[in-house]
Design an enzyme around this catalytic site. Structure first.
Site, PDB file in Angstrom:
ATOM      1  N   ALA A  19       2.808  -2.083   4.162  1.00  0.00           N
ATOM      2  CA  ALA A  19       2.554  -1.015   5.117  1.00  0.00           C
ATOM      3  C   ALA A  19       2.034  -1.681   6.378  1.00  0.00           C
ATOM      4  O   ALA A  19       1.227  -2.606   6.296  1.00  0.00           O
ATOM      5  CB  ALA A  19       1.509  -0.065   4.554  1.00  0.00           C
ATOM      6  N   ASN A  33       1.649   3.839  10.778  1.00  0.00           N
ATOM      7  CA  ASN A  33       0.797   4.391  11.846  1.00  0.00           C
ATOM      8  C   ASN A  33       1.095   3.706  13.163  1.00  0.00           C
ATOM      9  O   ASN A  33       1.608   2.595  13.191  1.00  0.00           O
ATOM     10  CB  ASN A  33      -0.687   4.181  11.497  1.00  0.00           C
ATOM     11  CG  ASN A  33      -1.004   2.725  11.255  1.00  0.00           C
ATOM     12  OD1 ASN A  33      -0.628   2.153  10.246  1.00  0.00           O
ATOM     13  ND2 ASN A  33      -1.686   2.122  12.195  1.00  0.00           N
ATOM     14  N   TYR A  75      -8.928 -10.065   2.334  1.00  0.00           N
ATOM     15  CA  TYR A  75     -10.193  -9.387   2.688  1.00  0.00           C
ATOM     16  C   TYR A  75     -10.952  -8.857   1.474  1.00  0.00           C
ATOM     17  O   TYR A  75     -12.119  -8.489   1.573  1.00  0.00           O
ATOM     18  CB  TYR A  75      -9.947  -8.241   3.696  1.00  0.00           C
ATOM     19  CG  TYR A  75      -9.050  -7.132   3.193  1.00  0.00           C
ATOM     20  CD1 TYR A  75      -9.491  -6.195   2.268  1.00  0.00           C
ATOM     21  CD2 TYR A  75      -7.734  -7.028   3.642  1.00  0.00           C
ATOM     22  CE1 TYR A  75      -8.661  -5.187   1.806  1.00  0.00           C
ATOM     23  CE2 TYR A  75      -6.896  -6.036   3.191  1.00  0.00           C
ATOM     24  CZ  TYR A  75      -7.363  -5.107   2.267  1.00  0.00           C
ATOM     25  OH  TYR A  75      -6.530  -4.134   1.799  1.00  0.00           O
ATOM     26  N   GLU A  76     -10.292  -8.814   0.320  1.00  0.00           N
ATOM     27  CA  GLU A  76     -10.987  -8.340  -0.880  1.00  0.00           C
ATOM     28  C   GLU A  76     -11.957  -9.390  -1.423  1.00  0.00           C
ATOM     29  O   GLU A  76     -12.713  -9.116  -2.359  1.00  0.00           O
ATOM     30  CB  GLU A  76      -9.967  -7.930  -1.947  1.00  0.00           C
ATOM     31  CG  GLU A  76      -9.177  -6.691  -1.539  1.00  0.00           C
ATOM     32  CD  GLU A  76      -8.088  -6.313  -2.527  1.00  0.00           C
ATOM     33  OE1 GLU A  76      -8.436  -5.871  -3.630  1.00  0.00           O
ATOM     34  OE2 GLU A  76      -6.894  -6.483  -2.195  1.00  0.00           O
ATOM     35  N   MET A  80      -2.026  -6.763   6.910  1.00  0.00           N
ATOM     36  CA  MET A  80      -3.033  -7.666   6.327  1.00  0.00           C
ATOM     37  C   MET A  80      -2.502  -8.379   5.085  1.00  0.00           C
ATOM     38  O   MET A  80      -3.268  -8.702   4.169  1.00  0.00           O
ATOM     39  CB  MET A  80      -4.299  -6.866   5.985  1.00  0.00           C
ATOM     40  CG  MET A  80      -4.880  -6.096   7.159  1.00  0.00           C
ATOM     41  SD  MET A  80      -6.211  -4.994   6.655  1.00  0.00           S
ATOM     42  CE  MET A  80      -6.478  -4.048   8.159  1.00  0.00           C
ATOM     43  N   SER A  81      -1.204  -8.606   5.047  1.00  0.00           N
ATOM     44  CA  SER A  81      -0.630  -9.230   3.846  1.00  0.00           C
ATOM     45  C   SER A  81       0.634 -10.007   4.208  1.00  0.00           C
ATOM     46  O   SER A  81       0.876 -10.319   5.367  1.00  0.00           O
ATOM     47  CB  SER A  81      -0.282  -8.139   2.812  1.00  0.00           C
ATOM     48  OG  SER A  81       0.801  -7.367   3.278  1.00  0.00           O
ATOM     49  N   SER A 120       0.818  -1.225   0.000  1.00  0.00           N
ATOM     50  CA  SER A 120       0.000   0.000   0.000  1.00  0.00           C
ATOM     51  C   SER A 120       0.846   1.266   0.000  1.00  0.00           C
ATOM     52  O   SER A 120       1.668   1.476   0.879  1.00  0.00           O
ATOM     53  CB  SER A 120      -0.884   0.045   1.253  1.00  0.00           C
ATOM     54  OG  SER A 120      -1.779  -1.020   1.247  1.00  0.00           O
ATOM     55  N   HIS A 127      -5.514  -8.728  -1.499  1.00  0.00           N
ATOM     56  CA  HIS A 127      -5.539  -9.187  -0.109  1.00  0.00           C
ATOM     57  C   HIS A 127      -6.699 -10.162   0.088  1.00  0.00           C
ATOM     58  O   HIS A 127      -7.702 -10.103  -0.623  1.00  0.00           O
ATOM     59  CB  HIS A 127      -5.755  -8.007   0.851  1.00  0.00           C
ATOM     60  CG  HIS A 127      -4.741  -6.916   0.705  1.00  0.00           C
ATOM     61  ND1 HIS A 127      -4.812  -5.994  -0.306  1.00  0.00           N
ATOM     62  CD2 HIS A 127      -3.640  -6.619   1.428  1.00  0.00           C
ATOM     63  CE1 HIS A 127      -3.785  -5.160  -0.198  1.00  0.00           C
ATOM     64  NE2 HIS A 127      -3.056  -5.513   0.838  1.00  0.00           N
ATOM     65  N   HIS A 145      -3.114   0.689  -4.990  1.00  0.00           N
ATOM     66  CA  HIS A 145      -2.536  -0.488  -5.638  1.00  0.00           C
ATOM     67  C   HIS A 145      -2.820  -0.407  -7.141  1.00  0.00           C
ATOM     68  O   HIS A 145      -3.958  -0.510  -7.573  1.00  0.00           O
ATOM     69  CB  HIS A 145      -3.153  -1.770  -5.065  1.00  0.00           C
ATOM     70  CG  HIS A 145      -2.728  -2.045  -3.662  1.00  0.00           C
ATOM     71  ND1 HIS A 145      -1.786  -2.989  -3.342  1.00  0.00           N
ATOM     72  CD2 HIS A 145      -3.091  -1.465  -2.493  1.00  0.00           C
ATOM     73  CE1 HIS A 145      -1.603  -2.988  -2.030  1.00  0.00           C
ATOM     74  NE2 HIS A 145      -2.381  -2.076  -1.490  1.00  0.00           N
ATOM     75  N   HIS A 175      -7.161   4.466   6.279  1.00  0.00           N
ATOM     76  CA  HIS A 175      -6.423   4.021   5.092  1.00  0.00           C
ATOM     77  C   HIS A 175      -5.671   5.197   4.459  1.00  0.00           C
ATOM     78  O   HIS A 175      -4.557   5.041   3.960  1.00  0.00           O
ATOM     79  CB  HIS A 175      -7.391   3.384   4.085  1.00  0.00           C
ATOM     80  CG  HIS A 175      -6.717   2.782   2.886  1.00  0.00           C
ATOM     81  ND1 HIS A 175      -5.700   1.846   2.987  1.00  0.00           N
ATOM     82  CD2 HIS A 175      -6.891   2.987   1.557  1.00  0.00           C
ATOM     83  CE1 HIS A 175      -5.286   1.509   1.773  1.00  0.00           C
ATOM     84  NE2 HIS A 175      -5.983   2.191   0.883  1.00  0.00           N
TER      85      HIS A 175
HETATM   86  N1  HPA Z   1      -3.329  -2.560  11.197  1.00  0.00           N
HETATM   87  C1  HPA Z   1      -3.470  -3.470  10.198  1.00  0.00           C
HETATM   88  N2  HPA Z   1      -2.976  -3.291   8.988  1.00  0.00           N
HETATM   89  C2  HPA Z   1      -2.311  -2.169   8.731  1.00  0.00           C
HETATM   90  C3  HPA Z   1      -2.125  -1.180   9.706  1.00  0.00           C
HETATM   91  C4  HPA Z   1      -2.670  -1.393  10.998  1.00  0.00           C
HETATM   92  O1  HPA Z   1      -2.559  -0.554  11.928  1.00  0.00           O
HETATM   93  N3  HPA Z   1      -1.409  -0.174   9.132  1.00  0.00           N
HETATM   94  C5  HPA Z   1      -1.172  -0.555   7.854  1.00  0.00           C
HETATM   95  N4  HPA Z   1      -1.710  -1.758   7.598  1.00  0.00           N
END
Ligand code: HPA
Length: 278
Positions: free
Chosen positions: A116, A241, A88-89, A217-218, A33, A86, A64, A253
């Site tokens: 990310a 973050n 979740y998609e 998530m990857s 991401s 991903h 993406h 996001h």
């Molecule tokens: N949690 C889950 N996935 C993420 C995060 C997060 O804080 N930041 C970037 N991808």
């Protein structure tokens, strides 16, 4: 789409890719991401949209691009995934591993995977780079293992070893490249959740307790498939973050994408340094 991926499906994708490029990549990169800009310096290059490759999962989310960039970087023949799909998609966990199977059948031996991630380790701040030294495959422990289903023996054994998911020599190359170029970096454990909702404060306290430094998530499903096929793997997280351990921070996001852009130059320095060493 059949429930499980077969060798025929993978080889159909391989022949489609080979129709569209005469380059013979040796190293693959996956850009997560907000990190896709790294592929812009690969010229000359062939571009192949994921949607043109049968069976290839197409990313539906912002940040993406959804194409393969095949060309030269630091004198190495690379195949770059500019964006990824991903779980979740809506894809099956096996489909998430599909691109890695294609890479393996194309003869790729090294995979550099980026993502990310949110910081769980309280010492990490947005903008940090974390070289992944291990992962917690919570997603696979819960049943979402990309190797589920009939084993494809051409890739590897039914019960693949996972004692060193991330290659120690590649970690050393990455760390050396970071030091040489003045990029402050960390090492740590990445944990993959299914998403798409971000974590609750109690989720994050749990992840902290079990030893995760960063959450995303990857990556983990891709790395499991790569190690099954005996690819050497380097994983790098861009910390976008601070995770919300006490409920005082809201994660979005947009924030992840913004911070990802700022991380691109740092990741680029490390990846270029590693490619030079290979
Ligand atoms: N949690 C889950 N996935 C993420 C995060 C997060 O804080 N930041 C970037 N991808």
């Amino acid at each position: 789409m059949k429930e499980f991926i077969t060798l025929d499906m993978i080889d159909e994708a391989v022949s489609e890719v080979k129709k569209r490029t005469t380059r013979n990549p040796e190293i693959a990169l996956i850009l997560g991401s907000g990190l896709g800009d790294l592929a812009e310096s690969v010229r000359p290059a062939d571009f192949i949209d994921y949607k043109d490759i049968p069976g290839w999962p197409v990313s539906t989310i912002e940040g993406h691009k959804g194409r393969l960039v095949i060309g030269n970087l630091e004198g190495k023949r690379v195949m770059i995934m500019q964006g990824r799909a991903h779980y979740y998609e809506g894809y099956s966990i096996n489909q998430i591993g599909f691109p890695i199977r294609v890479m393996s059948r194309m003869g790729i031996k090294v995979l550099i995977v980026t993502n990310a991630a949110g910081a769980i380790n309280p010492n990490f701040v947005p903008g940090d780079v974390m070289i992944i030294n291990d992962h917690i495959s919570l997603i696979a422990m819960c049943g979402l293992n990309p190797l589920k289903g009939p084993n494809i023996d051409e890739f590897g054994p039914r019960f693949p070893d996972m004692s060193q998911p991330y290659d120690r020599e590649l970690i050393a190359f990455a760390s050396e490249a970071a030091n040489k170029t003045g990029v402050k970096h960390r090492e740590g454990v990445y944990i993959c959740l299914a998403g798409p909702s971000f974590e609750s404060p109690a989720d994050l306290r749990f992840l902290h307790m079990i030893g995760a430094d960063a959450v995303g998530m990857s990556t983990v499903p891709e790395v499991i498939v790569a190690r099954h096929a005996n690819l050497r793997v380097l994983g790098i997280s861009g910390i976008t973050n601070k995770a919300n351990l006490d409920g005082s921070v809201v994660t979005t996001h947009e924030e992840v994408l913004q911070a990802g852009k700022a991380l691109v130059p740092k990741l680029e320095k490390i990846i270029r340094g590693v490619l030079r060493k290979l």
